[in-house]
Design an enzyme around this catalytic site. Structure first.
Site, short mmCIF file in Angstrom:
data_model
loop_
_atom_site.label_atom_id
_atom_site.label_comp_id
_atom_site.label_asym_id
_atom_site.label_seq_id
_atom_site.Cartn_x
_atom_site.Cartn_y
_atom_site.Cartn_z
N TYR A 24 10.18 22.21 7.41
CA TYR A 24 10.16 20.92 6.68
C TYR A 24 11.20 19.98 7.28
O TYR A 24 10.92 18.82 7.57
CB TYR A 24 10.43 21.18 5.19
CG TYR A 24 10.55 19.91 4.37
CD1 TYR A 24 9.42 19.18 4.03
CD2 TYR A 24 11.80 19.45 3.92
CE1 TYR A 24 9.52 18.02 3.27
CE2 TYR A 24 11.91 18.30 3.17
CZ TYR A 24 10.77 17.59 2.84
OH TYR A 24 10.88 16.44 2.10
N LEU A 67 0.85 -1.18 0.00
CA LEU A 67 0.00 0.00 0.00
C LEU A 67 0.90 1.24 0.00
O LEU A 67 1.80 1.34 0.82
CB LEU A 67 -0.89 -0.03 1.25
CG LEU A 67 -1.91 1.09 1.31
CD1 LEU A 67 -3.25 0.56 1.77
CD2 LEU A 67 -1.46 2.21 2.24
N SER A 124 -0.55 10.28 -6.56
CA SER A 124 -1.01 11.08 -7.70
C SER A 124 0.14 11.68 -8.48
O SER A 124 -0.03 12.08 -9.63
CB SER A 124 -1.94 12.20 -7.20
OG SER A 124 -1.24 13.04 -6.31
N GLY A 184 5.81 8.60 -5.27
CA GLY A 184 4.76 7.62 -5.01
C GLY A 184 4.25 7.00 -6.30
O GLY A 184 4.09 5.77 -6.40
#
Ligand SMILES: NC(=O)C1=CN([C@@H]2O[C@H](COP(=O)(O)OP(=O)(O)OC[C@H]3O[C@@H](n4cnc5c(N)ncnc54)[C@H](OP(=O)(O)O)[C@@H]3O)[C@@H](O)[C@H]2O)C=CC1
Ligand SMILES: CC1=C(/C=C/C(C)=C/C=C/C(C)=C/C=O)C(C)(C)CCC1
Length: 324
Positions: A149, A8, A13, A17
């Site tokens: 960040y 998973l 998008s 990934g």
């Protein structure tokens, strides 16, 4: 399919990934079934196109927002869990509202923790599983104007470093991936953010350093050292056995290693100061030199021995090394 591992992945998008999902789904031995997740299925077209005929076979789609308990609970059923979703944030700290900083922590830190909490109990019960978290070189070494960040990635590293020990007792593996700059939407968003940010509350000098000194250096570093999302996916897939840390960019490793060469921390702070404020275009030359040097493993070993011995500024040592 028996023997097939379910993977998973969050944040499919775009970027890392997306390429991870496609590469695993296209595995010639069909070892993986990929559940590629994203928070908004309206953004699925790029993934579906890249997945080609694996879509509906070794790759299926699901909705998952790492910032929502409900969404995570609804989706989880995985064996291998790849936490990739993340957002960047650059700018002078004075000008960033706390709420915006919290969004970064909500996604990069609590998003990962939420996912791990959900998949972990079942993995512990089954005595098996692999959790992969996409961290960053900024989880190990901060970078100017990326304060929040970097803090979010440091937080995740601390969480994972602690948890990995317990999980090992249950035969569950936890790995971190630490990419340097990667050409994805993350890069475009960063450049746009620097250009557009109005920086209310920051003084003119700071804004000038952010926009006219940091931005060109940062663009330069992406140009010289940047990797592709496929490079990152390959590091994970080709690793012969799972490692806890996975730095993907050997050219960036010396930058991260500086802090270990000097426990006072002065070396890295001053080397980065020098690189940013004094070297300017020279940094491009030295980064390029480093790129060619590190293509050769033997020279990389010599280079790190050189740092070790002289504990000197990275750029200066590259020059000295070139003349040696
Ligand atoms: N690019 C780089 O230079 C580097 C990136 N990284 C890390 O790599 C990871 C992937 O980034 P990258 O591919 O570069 O960047 P992208 O911006 O291309 O991709 C980030 C992905 O995360 C998704 N995402 C953001 N928030 C959420 C959320 N709440 N729930 C689910 N998905 C979400 C985005 O979805 P949406 O489309 O819906 O916004 C998008 O698919 C991040 O963790 C980043 O910190 C690490 C080192 C370097
Ligand atoms: C400006 C500057 C630097 C910039 C580094 C950058 C821009 C790194 C980006 C990393 C990314 C994008 C990680 C994502 O998670 C250095 C080399 C520290 C040297 C000092 C000056």
């Amino acid at each position: 399919i028996p023997g097939q591992k379910v993977v998973l992945i969050t944040g499919c998008s775009s970027g890392i990934g997306l390429r991870m999902a496609v590469m695993l789904a296209k595995d010639e031995q069909k070892r993986y079934h990929v559940i590629a997740t994203m928070r908004d299925l309206k953004r699925k077209d790029k993934l579906v196109e890249a997945a080609g005929d694996t879509y509906g076979k070794t790759l299926s789609l699901a909705v998952l927002d790492v910032c929502s308990d409900e969404s995570v609970k609804q989706c989880i059923n995985g064996i291998k869990d790849l936490n990739n979703a993340g957002i960047g944030l650059v700018g002078p700290v004075e000008s960033i509202p706390i709420e915006e900083m919290k969004k970064v922590f909500e996604t990069n830190v609590f998003g990962v923790i939420r996912m791990i909490k959900e998949v972990m109990p079942d993995m512990k019960k089954r005595k098996g599983g692999h959790i992969i978290v996409v961290s960053s070189v900024m989880g190990l070494q901060g970078v100017v104007f990326n304060d929040v960040y970097a803090a979010s990635k440091f937080a995740m590293e601390g969480f994972c470093e602690s948890l990995a020990v317990q999980l090992l007792k249950f035969n569950v593996i936890l790995s971190l991936i630490e990419p340097g700059p990667v050409h994805t939407e993350f890069e475009a968003k960063m450049i746009q953010e620097v250009k557009q940010r109005e920086c209310p509350g920051a003084d003119p000098d700071t804004v000038n350093y952010f926009k006219n000194v940091y931005l060109p250096s940062s663009i330069d570093i992406f140009e010289v050292l940047g990797q592709t999302p496929d490079d990152i996916a390959k590091v994970m897939i080709e690793a012969s056995r799972p490692r806890f840390r996975n730095l993907t960019n050997p050219m960036y490793t010396p930058i991260v290693a500086l802090k270990y060469a000097d426990e006072t921390g002065g070396l890295s702070v001053h080397a980065f100061y020098h690189m940013l404020f004094n070297l300017g275009p020279l940094m491009h030359v030295s980064m390029t030199a480093m790129k060619y040097l590190t293509y050769n493993t033997a020279s990389l070993v010599r280079l790190s021995a050189y740092y070790e011995k002289h504990k000197t500024n990275i750029v200066v040592s590259i020059y000295l090394f070139c003349y040696n």
